[in-house]
Write an enzyme that holds these catalytic residues in place. Structure first.
Site, PDB file in Angstrom:
ATOM      1  N   VAL A   1       0.857  -1.181   0.000  1.00  0.00           N
ATOM      2  CA  VAL A   1       0.000   0.000   0.000  1.00  0.00           C
ATOM      3  C   VAL A   1       0.891   1.227   0.000  1.00  0.00           C
ATOM      4  O   VAL A   1       1.944   1.253   0.634  1.00  0.00           O
ATOM      5  CB  VAL A   1      -0.956   0.013   1.218  1.00  0.00           C
ATOM      6  CG1 VAL A   1      -0.207   0.259   2.511  1.00  0.00           C
ATOM      7  CG2 VAL A   1      -2.057   1.048   1.042  1.00  0.00           C
ATOM      8  N   SER A   2       0.513   2.210  -0.783  1.00  0.00           N
ATOM      9  CA  SER A   2       1.189   3.505  -0.717  1.00  0.00           C
ATOM     10  C   SER A   2       0.430   4.359   0.284  1.00  0.00           C
ATOM     11  O   SER A   2      -0.742   4.127   0.565  1.00  0.00           O
ATOM     12  CB  SER A   2       1.211   4.179  -2.088  1.00  0.00           C
ATOM     13  OG  SER A   2      -0.100   4.513  -2.497  1.00  0.00           O
TER      14      SER A   2
END
Length: 548
Positions: free
Chosen positions: A13-14
């Site tokens: 996940v960013s």
């Protein structure tokens, strides 16, 4: 149904995705663990990249660990929540899946509900990968369109520039934010001085030297170089203009992506310099930018490899031309400090080393090590001792990180207890939990990086016969290649060359997979720079540095 099927879970996940769409790491892991439990699949590893973009695999240490473990056959299947967790670029996605397939490892997406064992599964992967990339490119195009429209209306599109600060103003019923530039007086004075010095006839290096001596720094707090001075005098923002699309796809195309006709519009900000001064500087710059023919074309094969003993910057090509009594000229070649060449004597000294000496020394030293078993044995022994010692600090840091992660969980429970006893309110609890979560994510990201370094053969003892065989291949190339190829080869295999008292102190060789792939590859007839041929290349088993 397969039982005891070994599963590797990958999650990513960013920061932006978690904030906007809720693709939290915990949610992905919980979903995939439940799926494996339901289908009686054994999870043998969880690989989690936190706060990292899916644009490339650079900096994604957990994905790199997964691919390394795949080569060792540690699992039978890779499971992800969505295919865009692996990559947002179709070409990268297909390469990774193909690499897994070659090891007979299945790739499965939970959300899209398909795997790559069948022809239809592979087709679905290609289609979904293309759709995902289309979505990403559409978003990028929309953002660019919006930024282009902002530039047309004279608005600033963001970024740091010396002399100004960016501020945002909210306008309209939709609370739209507009970025504007406000002058920073102390920085604007530096900009004016740079323009005035250039208009008075001073060159880029002379200006950088003077500005650095006076203690001024760039917007990011660095010393000025000739390049940073040049960027300032060519930036139309200082005369009240907004420039946009100067570069296109800079990350991929670099200088080849430079746009010859960028947008240039009147800005809504106050200029720092006058039109008259701007025009004068541009005329001077164009006249000085005319390329003159080079009187000497020396082959500086070690450019960028030697390190300045004073500041550590790369040494660059330098030369002097002396006129003799008979009217002839003699050219002397040197390697000099790059900081001195671009920023002046206020930053560093020349610390010049004669080019003929440096090049001759490096070639001779390489030959000595390659041809002398005694010297090579001593070097490898010292290297192995160093490799063992290098892992100790990393192991200690990893241990400290694990302890901190455990303590964070204890702190979480403590705050829950305080909340239950009504000693802290809900807002305080939420804020503190968010802080602890951010700290844990940072620690786990660093943990992934350390584990990647420790698992990358850094502590493995390097075998004498193996190194000798690798250097024998290097010997074949060094003394048979053209000058251009030798330069490329040296830049591939030499990490850095240390200087002391204008003499070479040590040469550090670097051997890794990229080096093996680029010049110890299959025979080639390509004579372009960087193309090499060697018969029956020996596979590279280690990543190591060799100081000679």
């Amino acid at each position: 149904m397969l039982t005891n099927h070994r599963i590797a879970i990958y999650a990513r996940v960013s920061t932006e995705e978690q904030a906007e769409f809720g693709y939290s790491i915990d949610a992905q892991l919980d979903t995939l663990r439940a799926y494996c439990n339901l289908h009686q699949k054994v999870i043998v590893g969880e690989y989690v990249d936190r706060g990292v973009s899916g644009k490339s695999i650079e900096g994604r240490y957990e994905l790199q660990k997964l691919l390394r473990d795949a080569k060792q056959g540690l699992f039978d299947e890779v499971l992800v929540w969505k295919i865009n967790r692996i990559s947002r670029r179709t070409i990268d996605l297909l390469k990774i899946v193909e690499e897994l397939s070659q090891k007979r490892i299945t790739f499965r997406s939970f959300s899209e509900n398909f795997e790559t064992e069948t022809a239809m599964g592979k087709f679905a992967l290609q289609m979904l990968g293309a759709v995902g990339e289309l979505e990403r490119n559409t978003i990028v195009d929309n953002v660019r369109m919006g930024m282009k429209q902002r530039a047309r209306s004279g608005q600033w599109n963001g970024g740091k520039v010396l002399g100004y600060r960016s501020s945002q103003a909210v306008r309209g019923q939709r609370h739209r934010k507009d970025s504007t530039l406000e002058i920073v007086p102390e920085e604007a004075a530096i900009v004016r001085k740079i323009f005035e010095l250039y208009a008075s006839g001073k060159g880029l290096k002379a200006i950088a030297n003077q500005i650095n001596r006076e203690g001024h720094t760039t917007k990011r707090g660095n010393t000025f170089s000739t390049d940073s001075i040049k960027q300032i005098i060519l930036n139309p923002v200082y005369v009240g203009k907004i420039r946009y699309l100067q570069h296109e796809n800079w990350n991929e195309r670099r200088r080849k992506g430079k746009n010859a006709t960028p947008m240039l519009e009147d800005g809504g900000h106050e200029p720092i310099i006058s039109e008259e001064l701007w025009g004068k500087v541009q005329i001077l710059q164009k006249s000085k930018a005319v390329t003159t023919s080079r009187t000497f074309d020396g082959k500086y094969t070690l450019t960028g490899l030697l390190r300045c003993p004073q500041c550590g910057a790369a040494m660059v090509a330098s030369r002097t031309v002396n006129k003799l009594k008979d009217g002839s000229r003699i050219v002397r070649r040197y390697y000099s400090c790059g900081n001195f060449k671009s920023k002046g004597s206020s930053v560093c000294s020349a610390n010049s080393v004669k080019a003929e000496y440096a090049e001759s020394f490096v070639y001779q030293r390489l030959k000595e090590v390659i041809n002398s078993e005694r010297i090579l044995a001593d070097v490898i022994s010292a290297m192995n001792q160093h490799r063992k010692g290098n892992t100790i600090p990393l192991q200690e840091e990893l241990k400290a990180i694990r302890q901190k992660v455990e303590s964070i969980e204890g702190k979480r429970q403590k705050y829950f207890g305080l909340f239950e006893d009504e000693l802290v309110d809900r807002e305080t609890l939420a804020n503190r939990l968010e802080e602890l979560k951010a700290e844990k994510e940072r620690l786990l990201a660093r943990k992934s990086e350390i584990e990647w370094e420790l698992g990358n053969d850094n502590s493995q003892t390097v075998d004498f016969d193996y190194v000798r065989a690798i250097l024998a291949q290097l010997d074949q190339l060094l003394f048979k290649a053209s000058t251009g190829q030798i330069k490329s080869l040296l830049h591939l295999v030499i990490k850095q060359i240390s200087i002391k008292n204008r003499k070479i102190e040590a040469i550090e060789l670097n051997f890794d997979e990229d080096m093996q792939k680029h010049f110890l590859a299959a025979p080639s007839d390509d004579e372009s720079e960087g193309a090499f041929s060697v018969l029956r290349p020996r596979p590279l088993l280690y990543k190591f540095s060799l100081v000679i």
